[in-house]
Motif scaffolding. Structure first.
Motif, PDB file in Angstrom:
ATOM      1  N   VAL A 164      -0.133 -11.535   5.949  1.00  0.00           N
ATOM      2  CA  VAL A 164       0.904 -12.386   5.446  1.00  0.00           C
ATOM      3  C   VAL A 164       1.960 -12.650   6.455  1.00  0.00           C
ATOM      4  O   VAL A 164       2.450 -11.862   7.098  1.00  0.00           O
ATOM      5  CB  VAL A 164       1.342 -12.082   4.203  1.00  0.00           C
ATOM      6  N   LEU A 197      -5.442   2.513   4.212  1.00  0.00           N
ATOM      7  CA  LEU A 197      -6.717   3.029   3.894  1.00  0.00           C
ATOM      8  C   LEU A 197      -7.751   2.843   4.392  1.00  0.00           C
ATOM      9  O   LEU A 197      -9.011   3.427   4.503  1.00  0.00           O
ATOM     10  CB  LEU A 197      -6.679   2.655   2.213  1.00  0.00           C
ATOM     11  N   GLU A 198      -7.922   1.616   5.087  1.00  0.00           N
ATOM     12  CA  GLU A 198      -9.038   0.941   5.610  1.00  0.00           C
ATOM     13  C   GLU A 198      -8.793   0.158   6.796  1.00  0.00           C
ATOM     14  O   GLU A 198      -7.476  -0.278   7.104  1.00  0.00           O
ATOM     15  CB  GLU A 198      -9.681  -0.002   4.504  1.00  0.00           C
ATOM     16  N   TRP A 251      -2.772 -10.106  -7.784  1.00  0.00           N
ATOM     17  CA  TRP A 251      -3.303 -11.391  -7.477  1.00  0.00           C
ATOM     18  C   TRP A 251      -4.695 -11.552  -8.178  1.00  0.00           C
ATOM     19  O   TRP A 251      -5.506 -12.738  -8.271  1.00  0.00           O
ATOM     20  CB  TRP A 251      -3.448 -12.129  -6.083  1.00  0.00           C
ATOM     21  N   GLY A 289       0.665  -1.182  -0.082  1.00  0.00           N
ATOM     22  CA  GLY A 289      -0.053   0.044   0.084  1.00  0.00           C
ATOM     23  C   GLY A 289       0.805   1.128   0.103  1.00  0.00           C
ATOM     24  O   GLY A 289       0.406   2.379  -0.359  1.00  0.00           O
ATOM     25  N   PHE A 308       5.615 -17.873  -2.756  1.00  0.00           N
ATOM     26  CA  PHE A 308       4.741 -18.632  -1.749  1.00  0.00           C
ATOM     27  C   PHE A 308       5.080 -20.148  -1.534  1.00  0.00           C
ATOM     28  O   PHE A 308       5.957 -20.539  -2.420  1.00  0.00           O
ATOM     29  CB  PHE A 308       3.176 -18.816  -2.505  1.00  0.00           C
ATOM     30  N   PHE A 361      -1.814  -7.094   6.516  1.00  0.00           N
ATOM     31  CA  PHE A 361      -1.508  -7.734   7.938  1.00  0.00           C
ATOM     32  C   PHE A 361      -2.173  -9.121   7.899  1.00  0.00           C
ATOM     33  O   PHE A 361      -2.617  -9.745   8.809  1.00  0.00           O
ATOM     34  CB  PHE A 361      -2.221  -6.742   8.951  1.00  0.00           C
ATOM     35  N   GLY A 412      -6.251   6.664   5.704  1.00  0.00           N
ATOM     36  CA  GLY A 412      -6.242   7.635   4.415  1.00  0.00           C
ATOM     37  C   GLY A 412      -4.940   7.168   3.692  1.00  0.00           C
ATOM     38  O   GLY A 412      -4.371   6.248   4.064  1.00  0.00           O
ATOM     39  N   THR A 467      -7.876  -2.801   9.180  1.00  0.00           N
ATOM     40  CA  THR A 467      -7.399  -4.471   9.058  1.00  0.00           C
ATOM     41  C   THR A 467      -7.410  -5.059  10.119  1.00  0.00           C
ATOM     42  O   THR A 467      -7.797  -4.381  11.234  1.00  0.00           O
ATOM     43  CB  THR A 467      -5.789  -4.235   8.761  1.00  0.00           C
ATOM     44  N   GLY A 501       0.431   0.475   5.187  1.00  0.00           N
ATOM     45  CA  GLY A 501      -0.053   0.001   3.915  1.00  0.00           C
ATOM     46  C   GLY A 501       0.074  -1.436   3.713  1.00  0.00           C
ATOM     47  O   GLY A 501       0.498  -2.099   2.655  1.00  0.00           O
ATOM     48  N   THR A 502      -0.148  -2.304   4.571  1.00  0.00           N
ATOM     49  CA  THR A 502      -0.080  -3.657   4.652  1.00  0.00           C
ATOM     50  C   THR A 502      -1.478  -4.205   5.290  1.00  0.00           C
ATOM     51  O   THR A 502      -2.096  -3.703   6.166  1.00  0.00           O
ATOM     52  CB  THR A 502       1.051  -4.457   5.337  1.00  0.00           C
TER      53      THR A 502
END
Ligand code: OAD
Length: 259
Positions: free
Chosen positions: A199, A221-222, A49, A32, A168, A197, A236, A224, A194-195
């Motif tokens: 992995v 942004l949102e 993905w 992110g 992977f 969260f 944001g 998690t 920006g992860t």
């Protein structure tokens, strides 16, 4: 576009209170942070993905069976990285390193943008897109050719090269991971930017930091899964929010130095 509101400014004032010049600061960054540079994230709408099935394009088995396919995605990513540049969030983090002595960036990203922005203390958990590795001899080096003439590109020994990134089901470099966990356990302020969260083992980093008493600051942004235990979640675009906090910290420590 993110608007930095009065509320956010108040939150930043409260956050800035937590810092001293000696604070040990650790960042964990994910895709992110580079999205405002035009690098696609992995998950969500328009994510890598969605276009590329990771089973076909990003596993050790795919590399063995269909290396040209794995390289197709990787070569495209390298072209995108080469055509874009670090954004305000990367630059803000690099500026912070000039203020605080104990400062580490742990990144899941392979785009080299933290280093390009001027950060010097960077731990790359998932490798680096510019590095290639000989599949026969195992040594790796930087090769910035974009695009490659043939896929997969070959080593001078004739063996196919692989991207020096983590796929992977592949383990992370244990030395890098140990160092990241050790930095996390000593962190006083842990930024997570920006992860998604989700992995692991990267997602353990803020968990270890929190367990060892760090203040956890999330920039996304949102919400998690991290949001429920972060001390502060700033929602944001990181390229807008992070520079505002950095300005505040610069002002705080500049005035301290002047006293
Ligand atoms: P994801 O794509 O899973 O998540 C990106 C996160 O960034 C999401 O939570 C977004 O809400 C957030 N985001 C997007 N734009 C943002 C912006 N401008 N400011 C702030 N936040 C923003 O990416 P990662 O969490 O990095 O691993 O994914 C982790 C790992 O999964 C990657 O390193 C990769 C992938 O499989 C490997 O390839 C080994």
């Amino acid at each position: 576009m993110t608007k930095v509101t009065d509320d956010l400014q108040k939150q930043f004032d409260a956050i800035a209170e937590q810092f001293t010049l000696e604070s040990s600061i650790v960042f964990l960054t994910g895709a992110g942070i580079s999205s405002e540079s035009g690098i696609p994230t992995f998950r969500g709408k328009g994510g890598l993905w969605e276009k590329y099935d990771p089973a076909e394009y990003a596993t050790a088995e795919a590399l063995r069976l269909r290396p040209e396919k794995v390289w197709e995605m990787h070569d495209e990513l390298r072209q995108t990285i080469a055509n874009q540049k670090p954004n305000q969030a990367h630059l803000a983090i690099a500026e912070l390193e000039n203020i605080f002595k104990n400062f580490t960036v742990i990144t899941q990203n392979v785009d080299n943008y933290h280093q390009d922005a001027g950060s010097s203390n960077v731990l790359e958990l998932h490798g680096n897109a510019w590095r290639v590795k000989c599949t026969a001899e195992g040594h790796s080096w930087v090769d910035k050719t974009v695009p490659f003439n043939e896929l997969p590109p070959k080593c001078s020994c004739g063996a196919p090269l692989r991207p020096d990134v983590v796929f992977f089901n592949e383990p992370l470099d244990p030395e890098v991971l140990d160092l990241a966990f050790s930095m996390a356990s000593n962190a006083e302020i842990m930024f997570v930017v920006g992860t998604s969260f989700i992995v692991y083992p990267a997602a353990y980093v803020p968990v270890i930091a929190k367990q060892n008493g760090a203040i956890v600051l999330e920039f996304n942004l949102e919400p998690t899964a991290l949001s429920s235990f972060a001390d502060y979640s700033i929602f944001g675009a990181a390229g807008k929010t992070l520079p505002k906090l950095v300005e505040k910290l610069k002002a705080k420590f500049k005035s301290k130095k002047n006293k």
